[in-house]
Write a protein that holds these residues in place. Structure first.
Motif, PDB file in Angstrom:
ATOM      1  N   ALA A  39       0.830  -1.204   0.000  1.00 13.90           N
ATOM      2  CA  ALA A  39       0.000   0.000   0.000  1.00 13.90           C
ATOM      3  C   ALA A  39       0.865   1.254   0.000  1.00 13.90           C
ATOM      4  O   ALA A  39       0.555   2.244  -0.680  1.00 13.90           O
ATOM      5  CB  ALA A  39      -0.923  -0.005   1.217  1.00 13.90           C
ATOM      6  N   ALA A  40       1.962   1.228   0.753  1.00 13.12           N
ATOM      7  CA  ALA A  40       2.870   2.378   0.776  1.00 13.12           C
ATOM      8  C   ALA A  40       3.515   2.583  -0.588  1.00 13.12           C
ATOM      9  O   ALA A  40       3.654   3.726  -1.062  1.00 13.12           O
ATOM     10  CB  ALA A  40       3.929   2.170   1.853  1.00 13.12           C
ATOM     11  N   ASP A  41       3.894   1.497  -1.246  1.00 16.75           N
ATOM     12  CA  ASP A  41       4.508   1.617  -2.571  1.00 16.75           C
ATOM     13  C   ASP A  41       3.517   2.176  -3.594  1.00 16.75           C
ATOM     14  O   ASP A  41       3.870   3.035  -4.415  1.00 16.75           O
ATOM     15  CB  ASP A  41       5.026   0.256  -3.034  1.00 16.75           C
ATOM     16  N   ARG A  42       2.281   1.681  -3.545  1.00 13.05           N
ATOM     17  CA  ARG A  42       1.278   2.133  -4.519  1.00 13.05           C
ATOM     18  C   ARG A  42       0.915   3.597  -4.307  1.00 13.05           C
ATOM     19  O   ARG A  42       0.639   4.314  -5.273  1.00 13.05           O
ATOM     20  CB  ARG A  42       0.022   1.272  -4.417  1.00 13.05           C
ATOM     21  N   SER A  43       0.889   4.041  -3.052  1.00 18.38           N
ATOM     22  CA  SER A  43       0.529   5.437  -2.778  1.00 18.38           C
ATOM     23  C   SER A  43       1.705   6.382  -2.938  1.00 18.38           C
ATOM     24  O   SER A  43       1.531   7.604  -2.866  1.00 18.38           O
ATOM     25  CB  SER A  43      -0.040   5.562  -1.359  1.00 18.38           C
ATOM     26  N   PHE A  75      -2.932   6.416   0.598  1.00 22.87           N
ATOM     27  CA  PHE A  75      -2.555   5.358   1.547  1.00 22.87           C
ATOM     28  C   PHE A  75      -3.727   5.016   2.460  1.00 22.87           C
ATOM     29  O   PHE A  75      -3.984   3.833   2.731  1.00 22.87           O
ATOM     30  CB  PHE A  75      -1.351   5.796   2.380  1.00 22.87           C
ATOM     31  N   LEU A  76      -4.451   6.027   2.919  1.00 19.30           N
ATOM     32  CA  LEU A  76      -5.619   5.762   3.765  1.00 19.30           C
ATOM     33  C   LEU A  76      -6.677   4.961   3.008  1.00 19.30           C
ATOM     34  O   LEU A  76      -7.299   4.046   3.567  1.00 19.30           O
ATOM     35  CB  LEU A  76      -6.220   7.082   4.260  1.00 19.30           C
ATOM     36  N   PHE A  77      -6.894   5.321   1.750  1.00 19.89           N
ATOM     37  CA  PHE A  77      -7.868   4.575   0.945  1.00 19.89           C
ATOM     38  C   PHE A  77      -7.446   3.114   0.803  1.00 19.89           C
ATOM     39  O   PHE A  77      -8.268   2.191   0.955  1.00 19.89           O
ATOM     40  CB  PHE A  77      -8.008   5.210  -0.436  1.00 19.89           C
ATOM     41  N   LEU A  78      -6.172   2.871   0.512  1.00 14.36           N
ATOM     42  CA  LEU A  78      -5.684   1.498   0.365  1.00 14.36           C
ATOM     43  C   LEU A  78      -5.758   0.750   1.695  1.00 14.36           C
ATOM     44  O   LEU A  78      -6.012  -0.459   1.711  1.00 14.36           O
ATOM     45  CB  LEU A  78      -4.249   1.512  -0.169  1.00 14.36           C
ATOM     46  N   LEU A  79      -5.554   1.450   2.804  1.00 15.15           N
ATOM     47  CA  LEU A  79      -5.662   0.809   4.114  1.00 15.15           C
ATOM     48  C   LEU A  79      -7.095   0.373   4.387  1.00 15.15           C
ATOM     49  O   LEU A  79      -7.339  -0.702   4.934  1.00 15.15           O
ATOM     50  CB  LEU A  79      -5.179   1.781   5.193  1.00 15.15           C
ATOM     51  N   GLU A  80      -8.061   1.199   3.988  1.00 21.98           N
ATOM     52  CA  GLU A  80      -9.471   0.862   4.184  1.00 21.98           C
ATOM     53  C   GLU A  80      -9.888  -0.347   3.338  1.00 21.98           C
ATOM     54  O   GLU A  80     -10.799  -1.090   3.717  1.00 21.98           O
ATOM     55  CB  GLU A  80     -10.353   2.061   3.831  1.00 21.98           C
ATOM     56  N   LYS A 115      -9.043  -1.327  11.504  1.00 16.75           N
ATOM     57  CA  LYS A 115      -9.844  -0.245  12.064  1.00 16.75           C
ATOM     58  C   LYS A 115      -8.904   0.853  12.537  1.00 16.75           C
ATOM     59  O   LYS A 115      -8.114   0.652  13.468  1.00 16.75           O
ATOM     60  CB  LYS A 115     -10.695  -0.755  13.232  1.00 16.75           C
ATOM     61  N   VAL A 116      -8.974   2.011  11.900  1.00 20.47           N
ATOM     62  CA  VAL A 116      -8.142   3.146  12.285  1.00 20.47           C
ATOM     63  C   VAL A 116      -8.812   3.849  13.467  1.00 20.47           C
ATOM     64  O   VAL A 116      -9.939   4.334  13.353  1.00 20.47           O
ATOM     65  CB  VAL A 116      -7.960   4.123  11.111  1.00 20.47           C
ATOM     66  N   SER A 125       3.497  14.444   7.681  1.00 20.56           N
ATOM     67  CA  SER A 125       3.737  13.199   8.407  1.00 20.56           C
ATOM     68  C   SER A 125       2.419  12.769   9.038  1.00 20.56           C
ATOM     69  O   SER A 125       1.732  13.574   9.686  1.00 20.56           O
ATOM     70  CB  SER A 125       4.803  13.393   9.491  1.00 20.56           C
ATOM     71  N   MET A 126       2.058  11.516   8.849  1.00 20.99           N
ATOM     72  CA  MET A 126       0.789  11.001   9.382  1.00 20.99           C
ATOM     73  C   MET A 126       1.059   9.798  10.289  1.00 20.99           C
ATOM     74  O   MET A 126       1.698   8.831   9.879  1.00 20.99           O
ATOM     75  CB  MET A 126      -0.146  10.603   8.243  1.00 20.99           C
ATOM     76  N   GLN A 127       0.603   9.913  11.534  1.00 21.99           N
ATOM     77  CA  GLN A 127       0.730   8.812  12.487  1.00 21.99           C
ATOM     78  C   GLN A 127      -0.653   8.195  12.693  1.00 21.99           C
ATOM     79  O   GLN A 127      -1.612   8.898  13.031  1.00 21.99           O
ATOM     80  CB  GLN A 127       1.292   9.285  13.835  1.00 21.99           C
ATOM     81  N   LEU A 128      -0.736   6.900  12.470  1.00 15.30           N
ATOM     82  CA  LEU A 128      -2.001   6.178  12.584  1.00 15.30           C
ATOM     83  C   LEU A 128      -1.921   5.152  13.702  1.00 15.30           C
ATOM     84  O   LEU A 128      -0.900   4.472  13.865  1.00 15.30           O
ATOM     85  CB  LEU A 128      -2.337   5.447  11.281  1.00 15.30           C
TER      86      LEU A 128
END
Length: 232
Positions: free
Chosen positions: A89-93, A133-138, A145-146, A169-172
């Motif tokens: 997901a990180a690579d695609r985003s 990245f958020l979309f791919l995580l969902e 569950k974020v 920078s995004m911390q999840l």
């Protein structure tokens, strides 16, 4: 004399009714009850047969759904596979930096028959990269569950520019799930106690000290390398 003959016939008729007719009537009543019970059982069996036929027809879809749930909530934490999904997901985003720090699985407090895997995920990049990245995580094959999102300027300092804008920078804080209710890293699926052949003590690492090995140890290596690569 005729009176006595009439009385005799009356007594004989009563005896015939009592000894022959009434038992037969009772037997007929019992057979009627048996017939009604058999008819009710036949109806119940027909309903059960139709239900089984419907279940047989739906079996492929049911098996597909079970396989999908097994992928979303696997029997073990399976951290290496989870890391690879997040890395993809990180690579695609196209984020600039990605790190994944899994926690220790803990059984669901409400007794849901599964364990929670709290994790910290950090990504740096442009706004559009973080949004992707958020979309791919969902839509990850693994259920996620974020629970918290914190976005701040980062990745080299406030105002650092990229081709698509300032770097953020995004911390999840993300919860993943596993059916392993023993809540131990690298454990056998399900509680170890009472399972034939299951280990009753934690595994021992190469140094001889008892500790956490297995899936957690395997994922720690790739996580660290991802952080180093992203930072550089």
């Amino acid at each position: 004399m005729p009176l006595f003959v009439g009385i005799g016939f009356a007594v004989l008729a009563v005896l015939v009714v009592v000894l022959l007719v009434l038992p037969k009537m009772g037997q007929v009543g019992e057979r009627q009850d048996d017939l009604e019970a058999a008819e009710d059982e036949e109806i119940a069996l027909q309903v059960q047969l139709r239900a089984l036929q419907d279940a047989q027809a739906q079996a492929p879809e049911t098996e597909r759904r079970i396989a999908e749930i097994d992928e979303q909530v696997p029997p073990t934490a399976d951290l290496p596979t989870l890391f690879r999904l997040l890395q993809a997901a990180a690579d695609r985003s196209a984020v600039d930096f990605f790190s994944f720090a899994p926690g220790t699985p803990t059984p669901d407090a409400e007794g849901g028959g599964f364990s929670l895997l709290p994790s910290q995920v950090t990504v740096n990049g442009s706004y559009f990269a973080l949004d992707e990245f958020l979309f791919l995580l969902e839509t990850l094959p693994r259920a996620a569950k974020v629970t918290s999102v914190v976005i701040s300027p980062g990745g080299g300092g406030e105002g650092t520019a990229t081709a698509t804008g300032s770097t953020l920078s995004m911390q999840l804080t993300v919860e993943f799930y596993t059916m392993d209710t023993s809540a131990g890293p690298g454990s056998v699926p399900g509680p170890a106690d009472g399972v034939p052949g299951a280990p009753t003590t934690p595994p021992t690492d190469a140094t001889g000290a008892t500790g956490t090995t297995g899936a957690t140890g395997e994922a720690a290596g790739p996580t660290g390398s991802a952080q180093e690569t992203g930072a550089s």
